[in-house]
Design an enzyme around this catalytic site. Structure first.
Site, short mmCIF file in Angstrom:
data_model
loop_
_atom_site.label_atom_id
_atom_site.label_comp_id
_atom_site.label_asym_id
_atom_site.label_seq_id
_atom_site.Cartn_x
_atom_site.Cartn_y
_atom_site.Cartn_z
CB CYS A 51 -32.05 -44.36 -41.20
SG CYS A 51 -31.53 -43.61 -42.74
CD GLU A 74 -38.91 -45.92 -38.87
OE1 GLU A 74 -38.28 -46.98 -39.05
OE2 GLU A 74 -38.38 -44.79 -38.95
CG HIS A 84 -36.69 -44.74 -42.03
ND1 HIS A 84 -36.39 -44.22 -40.81
CD2 HIS A 84 -35.93 -44.06 -42.93
CE1 HIS A 84 -35.49 -43.26 -40.94
NE2 HIS A 84 -35.18 -43.14 -42.22
N1 GLN Z 1 -28.53 -38.29 -41.84
C1 GLN Z 1 -28.41 -39.58 -42.41
C2 GLN Z 1 -28.40 -39.53 -43.94
O1 GLN Z 1 -28.79 -38.56 -44.52
C3 GLN Z 1 -29.50 -40.50 -41.91
C4 GLN Z 1 -30.88 -40.11 -42.32
C5 GLN Z 1 -31.94 -40.82 -41.56
O2 GLN Z 1 -31.72 -41.29 -40.45
N2 GLN Z 1 -33.13 -40.89 -42.11
O3 GLN Z 1 -28.00 -40.47 -44.57
#
Ligand code: GLN
Length: 572
Positions: A420, A551, A549
């Protein structure tokens, strides 16, 4: 404490039969009732952080291994409607479900142990419960009655638990967050107590307690557990089992003592010493025959236990010697002078699953990206890493350091997995240092950057302007189509996947061509091709950034394909 469904199963000779008999009954007779479901409440005593979540998940795993259909519910005593608005340092990881709920990290434990996708119905907070009750009151659902904290709040809690049970489970485990004696979980204990009246014979209580061994005394002490049991008693609840967490196994004299002072059979006092891996816990519990004893209390015949899969995994964990060193570069670590790894628990578990899958011992280092900003020489410590992960994150703190780490991984051919934010910042690094877009950034950090290579989605922008933050990100499982021949498509072995998201920002399509021209491969997009979900550097040993994600979907016996390939690259 004979259960009403005893007769259905007492003639069953094998666990398989028990399961199928039960399921038949559900679909035929009990569709709209919870008849046939056993409820097991897990509450904590003495202190927090002693593994109530893993205890809940482990008991679930044990019952599942005996052929029963099991799920688990988490109750968080916070006013927050979900965990999404909480700082991970305060509350640990925000675990995202397939259906887009932002939940407590324990839901992750349930998913990993039960190998099951948990839904939003299995998670509640004080805020969520009150929200529903107030909403119902506004809709005149209480028919003009005076709506009161008791019984209406516990009744709503019970309604939610029963709703889960109606999906056809033999057992629903309910973990009550917090510790007995705390003001904020009283109404949940009240719900648990009322549940026993409503479902006589179908409710059990498990107290997870801690037995300290003070260094200066050297003896395991039972008194705090005695107090915890008394406190639970004063809420009208008598524990059926006490799980004794401690550094060491519980001995006989202490079992006896707890039995007498806490009013339970010594066989129901379960030893729960510290373990090398959380997957040892179900096996340890079974040494004290907890599965059999739980089923006996429900008046159920015991299916044969089968924890072979976990026993095999635990052998691997114990036997593997060759190490692989993975650095997780983040910022949600410190609480005062102590280090907290809870914020990245699913990432850590996913790395472990992948390492064990390759018969390697994981050495996981938590590195604080802010330190590289203060002193670039510190980047030298990255040399000891076989692979680098930059996990999800928000805001500007530590971002400069993360970009330096990404540059290091890219230039030195060190396997890199960006999750992300880790993908977004890899795009920023590539734009700046390979495509010559000086000052390129994500608009999350620099709203007027000349090269907004990562920008906010238009619908998200509206929400931000309206300060509509809670539960409004791009959340939950979204489909992604993989490009042929990429590392990702080889890893997954299929073209269409679904992964869980939690973010507001995306790769800006305006820069796609420029990035691609310089060698950034768009390896996965949304089915309509509009959203970039995966980036790769084809010439690099392993450089993959994902907008989602992965994970959250890794399981101990089924490592996630991307983590598996990342670790493979790290050991090759
Ligand atoms: N801050 C970033 C966003 O809002 C990434 C979010 C994250 O890593 N879950 O897109």
């Amino acid at each position: 404490m004979k259960s009403k469904f005893t007769l259905n199963h007492s003639s069953s000779s094998s666990n398989v039969q028990i399961k199928s008999d039960r399921n038949k009954n559900f679909s035929r007779k009990f569709k709209l009732s919870t008849k046939g479901t056993g409820f097991i409440f897990v509450v904590g005593g003495v202190m927090s952080g002693i593994g109530k979540g893993t205890t809940t998940a482990s008991i679930g795993k044990i019952l599942q291994s005996r052929g029963f259909k099991v799920t688990a519910v988490k109750i968080d005593p916070y006013i927050n409607v979900d965990a999404g608005t909480m700082n991970p340092i305060e509350h640990g990881e925000v675990f995202v479900t397939d259906d887009g709920d932002e939940t407590d990290q324990d839901i992750g434990n349930y998913e990993r142990f039960l190998d099951q996708d948990i839904t939003t119905d299995n998670y509640m907070t004080t805020g969520r419960v009150y929200e529903t009750v107030i909403h119902k009151e506004r809709n005149l659902d209480y028919g003009g009655k005076c709506v009161e904290v008791v019984p209406h709040i516990p009744e709503e809690v019970i309604r939610r638990i029963e709703k889960v049970a109606r999906r056809g489970y033999d057992f629903v485990l309910i973990e009550v967050g917090g510790t007995v004696g705390e003001y904020q979980n009283i109404l949940f204990l009240e719900a648990a107590r009322m549940m026993k009246i409503k479902h006589p014979g179908d409710v059990l209580f498990v107290l997870v307690s801690y037995l300290p061994i003070p260094a200066k005394i050297g003896e395991m002490k039972t008194k705090p557990t005695q107090y915890a049991a008394r406190t639970l008693n004063s809420a009208g609840i008598q524990p059926d089992f006490i799980i004794c967490r401690s550094e060491k196994p519980l001995d006989k004299p202490r079992k006896q003592k707890i039995s007498i002072f806490c009013n339970i059979q010594p066989e129901d006092v379960i030893s729960a010493p510290d373990a090398d891996s959380i997957y040892e816990i179900p096996v340890n519990f079974e040494k004290d025959k907890i599965g059999e004893r739980i089923l006996n209390k429900f008046g159920l015949k015991c299916g044969k236990k089968d924890l072979k899969d976990y026993k095999k995994l635990n052998q691997t964990v114990k036997r593997v010697k060759r190490q692989v060193t993975i650095g997780i570069i983040g910022k949600y670590f410190a609480t005062g002078k102590f280090v907290l790894s809870d914020a990245y628990i699913s990432v850590i578990e996913a790395v472990k699953h992948a390492c064990w899958g390759h018969k390697r011992k994981p050495e996981i280092l938590w590195l604080n990206s802010e330190e590289y900003e203060q002193d670039k020489k510190k980047l030298n410590e990255l040399k000891k890493l076989d692979g680098i992960i930059i996990p999800g994150g928000f805001g500007s703190r530590g971002v400069k350091g993360k970009i330096l780490v990404i540059q290091y991984a890219r230039k030195n051919n060190v396997p890199y997995l960006g999750l992300c934010y880790g993908m977004q910042l890899a795009t920023v690094e590539f734009a700046r240092n390979v495509c010559g877009m000086r000052g390129a950034h994500t608009t999350e950090i620099e709203s007027d950057t000349k090269y907004p290579v990562i920008h906010v989605m238009p619908d998200q922008e509206k929400k931000l302007l309206a300060r509509d933050y809670g539960g409004t990100m791009r959340l939950g499982a979204w489909p992604c189509v993989l490009k042929k021949g990429t590392k990702s498509s080889k890893a997954y072995g299929q073209r269409k996947i679904e992964e869980r998201h939690r973010h507001r920002y995306e790769l800006n399509n305006k820069y796609r061509e420029r990035l691609e021209k310089k060698g950034l491969n768009i390896a996965g997009t949304s089915p309509d091709g509009k959203l970039v979900e995966i980036i790769e550097l084809p010439k690099h040993k392993f450089f993959v950034g994902v907008q989602f994600h992965p994970e959250f979907k890794s399981r101990p016996l089924r490592p996630h394909p991307l983590f598996r390939e990342f670790v493979k690259a790290a050991i090759s």
